[in-house]
Scaffold this motif. Structure first.
Motif, PDB file in Angstrom:
ATOM      1  N   GLY A 186       0.557  -0.714   0.019  1.00  0.00           N
ATOM      2  CA  GLY A 186      -0.096  -0.213  -0.017  1.00  0.00           C
ATOM      3  C   GLY A 186       0.539   0.733  -0.206  1.00  0.00           C
ATOM      4  O   GLY A 186       0.699   1.996  -0.620  1.00  0.00           O
ATOM      5  N   THR A 187       2.054   1.152   0.788  1.00  0.00           N
ATOM      6  CA  THR A 187       3.003   2.404   0.911  1.00  0.00           C
ATOM      7  C   THR A 187       3.361   2.447  -0.537  1.00  0.00           C
ATOM      8  O   THR A 187       3.827   3.634  -1.468  1.00  0.00           O
ATOM      9  N   PHE A 188       3.772   1.604  -1.425  1.00  0.00           N
ATOM     10  CA  PHE A 188       4.728   1.258  -2.597  1.00  0.00           C
ATOM     11  C   PHE A 188       3.277   2.279  -3.647  1.00  0.00           C
ATOM     12  O   PHE A 188       3.993   2.757  -4.651  1.00  0.00           O
ATOM     13  N   PHE A 189       2.635   1.277  -3.475  1.00  0.00           N
ATOM     14  CA  PHE A 189       1.162   2.325  -4.293  1.00  0.00           C
ATOM     15  C   PHE A 189       0.714   3.941  -4.220  1.00  0.00           C
ATOM     16  O   PHE A 189       1.215   4.762  -4.570  1.00  0.00           O
ATOM     17  N   ASP A 190       1.010   4.606  -2.548  1.00  0.00           N
ATOM     18  CA  ASP A 190       0.909   5.704  -2.686  1.00  0.00           C
ATOM     19  C   ASP A 190       2.379   6.447  -3.171  1.00  0.00           C
ATOM     20  O   ASP A 190       1.950   7.799  -3.836  1.00  0.00           O
ATOM     21  N   ASP A 191       3.216   5.905  -3.244  1.00  0.00           N
ATOM     22  CA  ASP A 191       4.191   6.672  -3.786  1.00  0.00           C
ATOM     23  C   ASP A 191       4.362   6.448  -4.690  1.00  0.00           C
ATOM     24  O   ASP A 191       4.606   7.520  -5.603  1.00  0.00           O
ATOM     25  N   GLY A 192       3.974   5.502  -5.401  1.00  0.00           N
ATOM     26  CA  GLY A 192       3.962   4.929  -6.921  1.00  0.00           C
ATOM     27  C   GLY A 192       3.118   6.454  -7.696  1.00  0.00           C
ATOM     28  O   GLY A 192       3.482   6.727  -8.536  1.00  0.00           O
ATOM     29  N   ILE A 193       2.117   6.109  -7.042  1.00  0.00           N
ATOM     30  CA  ILE A 193       0.906   6.670  -7.792  1.00  0.00           C
ATOM     31  C   ILE A 193       1.218   8.529  -7.618  1.00  0.00           C
ATOM     32  O   ILE A 193       1.210   9.360  -8.863  1.00  0.00           O
ATOM     33  N   ALA A 194       1.547   8.470  -6.608  1.00  0.00           N
ATOM     34  CA  ALA A 194       2.020  10.185  -6.460  1.00  0.00           C
ATOM     35  C   ALA A 194       3.464  10.782  -7.829  1.00  0.00           C
ATOM     36  O   ALA A 194       3.120  11.940  -8.297  1.00  0.00           O
ATOM     37  N   THR A 195       4.366   9.872  -7.516  1.00  0.00           N
ATOM     38  CA  THR A 195       4.692  10.409  -9.104  1.00  0.00           C
ATOM     39  C   THR A 195       4.881  10.400 -10.059  1.00  0.00           C
ATOM     40  O   THR A 195       4.592  11.200 -11.245  1.00  0.00           O
ATOM     41  N   VAL A 196       3.218   9.863 -10.436  1.00  0.00           N
ATOM     42  CA  VAL A 196       2.532   9.958 -12.109  1.00  0.00           C
ATOM     43  C   VAL A 196       0.748  10.382 -12.671  1.00  0.00           C
ATOM     44  O   VAL A 196       0.630  10.780 -13.357  1.00  0.00           O
ATOM     45  N   ILE A 197       0.772  11.016 -11.197  1.00  0.00           N
ATOM     46  CA  ILE A 197      -0.434  11.832 -10.764  1.00  0.00           C
ATOM     47  C   ILE A 197      -0.957  12.460 -11.761  1.00  0.00           C
ATOM     48  O   ILE A 197      -1.915  12.482 -12.055  1.00  0.00           O
ATOM     49  N   SER A 198      -0.448  13.599 -11.756  1.00  0.00           N
ATOM     50  CA  SER A 198      -0.257  14.642 -12.457  1.00  0.00           C
ATOM     51  C   SER A 198      -0.087  14.289 -13.774  1.00  0.00           C
ATOM     52  O   SER A 198      -0.591  15.194 -14.955  1.00  0.00           O
ATOM     53  N   VAL A 199       0.871  13.204 -14.517  1.00  0.00           N
ATOM     54  CA  VAL A 199       0.923  12.496 -15.691  1.00  0.00           C
ATOM     55  C   VAL A 199      -0.265  12.268 -16.186  1.00  0.00           C
ATOM     56  O   VAL A 199      -1.589  12.566 -17.194  1.00  0.00           O
TER      57      VAL A 199
END
Length: 445
Positions: free
Chosen positions: A48-61
Motif C-alpha cells: 500500500g505504501t509503494f502504491f501511494d508513493d508510485g501513484i504520487a509520481t505519476v498522478i499529474s501525468v
C-alpha cells in the motif's frame, strides 16, 4: 532469492508480456510486480505504501493525460487541423520523404522545452491525421518524433543531464557544452534516417495500395488539396466549426504556450483549455457532455495505464529492486572487463532503458559504474558521456517512460509494436553516436 534477480525477472516478464500483446498493459504492470514484492517478503501493508508513493509520481501525468486527450479530441472535432493537414498534403505532393523530414524538424522544435510529454502533445495530434491520409505507418511517426526528441533531450534543462551533473557535482552547462556537436550530428543522422525510412515507407505504400490508388489519394494540386480538406471536414464532420477556426487556433496556441512556459502545471493548462473550448464551440450542455463522453474512453484507458505504471515503478523503487539490479549488474562483471565498463554500458544503454527507470540508470547504475571505471583511470566525464549517449536515444521507446504511454494514447498504438518497429533503428543510432564520440575523443577507451 536476491532483490536484483526478482526485479530483473519481473521486468523481463513485463516487457515480454507487453511485446507479446497477450494481455493489456494494466495486467502486465500490476500483477507481476505485486507477485514479485510478495515473493521478496514484503507485506500487503508495505504494498500500500509503494502504491501511494508510485501513484504520487505519476498522478499529474494521468490528470494531464485525461484533459489533454479530451482537449485535442475537441480540437479535432471542430476541424482545427483540417486546413493544416490539407496544406501539408499539398506542400508534400504526397511525398512521404518530405513528410518524414518535416516530422523530425517539428519534433526538434517542440522538444526545446525539454519535455517529452509536451513534444508528443504538440506533434502527434497535428501529424497523425496527415500520416493516416497518406497511408503512412503511424509507428514511423512515433519513431521519428521519439528519436528527434531524445537527441534534443541532451539539453541542460532536460532530465538526464541534470541527474548526471548532480551525481558528478558539476555545473550542468559545463557537462552539456561538449555534447553540442553530438547533438548536431545526431540531428543530421535523424534527418538521414527520416529520408531512408521515408523511401522505404513510400515503396511499401505503392506496393500495398498500387500507384493509381495512391495518386487518387494523395497526388493532387495545392488548390485541390485545400478544397478537398475543407469540403471533407464540412461534409463528413457535422461537429466542425469552420467559422471559429481562428478562435480555436488562438486557444490551442495559448494552451501550448502555457504548456511550454511551465507557468502552470500541464494538467491545469489542458483543464482550462477544455473548459473554454466546450462552451465556445458547443453552447448546448448536452453537446458538451457528448464531446466529453466521446473522448472519455481513450482518456480514461490511457490514464489507467499511467496509474498502473505508477504502481509498477512504486514497487520496484520501494522494494529496492531497481537499485539492486543496478548494483549487481556492475558487480558481476569480471575484472578484465572493468576498464571498458563505461563502453559496455554505453553499448547496452538502449536495452537498459527497457529494464531501468531514468532515476535507476543515472542515480543507481551510473555512480557505481563511474567509481569502478575511475579505479582503472577512466575519467568520470568519459563514463558520463558514454552512458548518456548510449542511453538517451532510447528514452522514448521505453515502457518505463510515462511520455511514451502518452504518445501511444494520443496515437492509439501499442507498446509492443512500437518496440518492434523502433528499437532496432534507435539502438543503431545510439551505437553510431557512441562510436563518433569515441572518435572525437569525448569518450576515452
Amino acid at each position: 532469492m536476491s532483490l536484483s534477480v526478482i526485479g530483473f525477472l519481473t521486468i523481463l516478464v513485463i516487457v515480454a508480456l507487453l511485446i507479446s500483446g497477450k494481455v493489456t498493459p494494466i495486467v502486465a504492470m500490476v500483477i507481476p510486480p505485486i507477485i514479485a514484492a510478495l515473493i521478496a517478503g514484503f507485506t500487503f501493508s508495505e504494498l500500500g505504501t509503494f502504491f501511494d508513493d508510485g501513484i504520487a509520481t505519476v498522478i499529474s501525468v494521468a490528470v494531464m493525460f485525461i484533459f489533454a486527450i479530451i482537449f485535442f479530441g475537441i480540437m479535432q472535432d471542430v476541424g482545427l487541423f483540417d486546413p493544416i493537414i490539407s496544406k501539408m498534403v499539398a506542400w508534400s505532393r504526397g511525398n512521404v520523404i518530405l513528410v518524414s523530414i518535416a516530422t523530425v524538424l517539428i519534433a526538434t522544435i517542440a522538444q526545446l522545452d525539454g519535455s517529452g510529454a509536451s513534444t508528443f502533445l504538440i506533434t502527434i495530434p497535428a501529424l497523425l491525421p496527415l500520416y493516416k491520409r497518406l497511408k503512412m505507418n503511424p509507428y514511423l511517426l512515433l519513431l521519428l518524433v521519439g528519436g528527434a526528441a531524445a537527441i534534443m533531450n541532451m539539453l541542460p534543462w532536460a532530465g538526464p543531464l541534470g541527474r548526471t551533473a548532480s551525481v558528478l557535482g558539476m555545473d550542468v552547462t559545463e557537462l552539456w557544452q561538449p555534447l553540442i556537436p553530438i547533438q548536431v550530428i545526431g540531428m543530421v543522422l535523424m534527418l538521414v534516417l527520416a529520408v531512408l525510412l521515408g523511401m522505404r515507407e513510400q515503396r511499401r505504400i505503392i506496393k500495398k495500395y498500387g500507384s493509381l490508388e495512391l495518386a487518387a489519394t494523395i497526388d493532387m494540386t495545392a488548390d485541390d488539396a485545400i478544397n478537398d480538406g475543407q469540403e471533407t471536414a464540412e461534409d463528413a464532420n457535422s461537429l466542425a466549426r469552420p467559422k471559429l477556426l481562428w478562435i480555436n487556433a488562438a486557444l490551442a496556441i495559448t494552451i501550448i504556450a502555457l504548456l511550454m512556459s511551465g507557468i502552470i502545471p500541464a494538467g491545469l493548462a489542458f483543464m482550462i483549455g477544455v473548459a473554454i473550448a466546450l462552451p465556445i464551440n458547443y453552447p448546448n450542455t448536452k453537446d458538451q457532455m457528448d464531446r466529453i463522453r466521446a473522448h472519455a474512453p481513450s482518456a480514461l484507458t490511457m490514464a489507467s495505464i499511467i496509474l498502473a505504471a505508477g504502481l509498477f515503478l512504486g514497487i520496484l523503487n520501494g522494494t529496492g529492486m531497481l537499485n539492486a539490479i543496478a548494483t549487481d549488474a556492475v558487480n558481476i562483471l569480471p575484472a578484465s572487463v572493468a576498464p571498458y565498463l563505461h563502453i559496455i554500458i554505453g553499448i547496452l544503454g538502449v536495452p537498459f532503458d527497457l529494464l531501468l527507470s531514468t532515476d535507476a540508470y543515472y542515480f543507481g547504475l551510473f555512480p557505481v559504474a563511474e567509481q569502478i571505471a575511475a579505479t582503472y583511470g577512466v575519467p568520470s566525464l568519459s563514463t558520463a558521456y558514454a552512458m548518456i549517449i548510449g542511453n538517451i536515444v532510447g528514452t522514448f521507446v521505453s515502457p518505463l517512460a510515462p511520455a511514451v504511454w502518452l504518445a501511444l494514447g494520443l496515437s492509439g498504438l501499442e507498446m509492443g509494436k512500437h518496440l518492434r518497429y523502433s528499437l532496432f533503428w534507435l539502438w543503431g543510432l545510439a551505437l553510431v553516436l557512441l562510436f563518433i564520440a569515441v572518435m572525437m575523443g569525448l569518450i576515452q577507451v
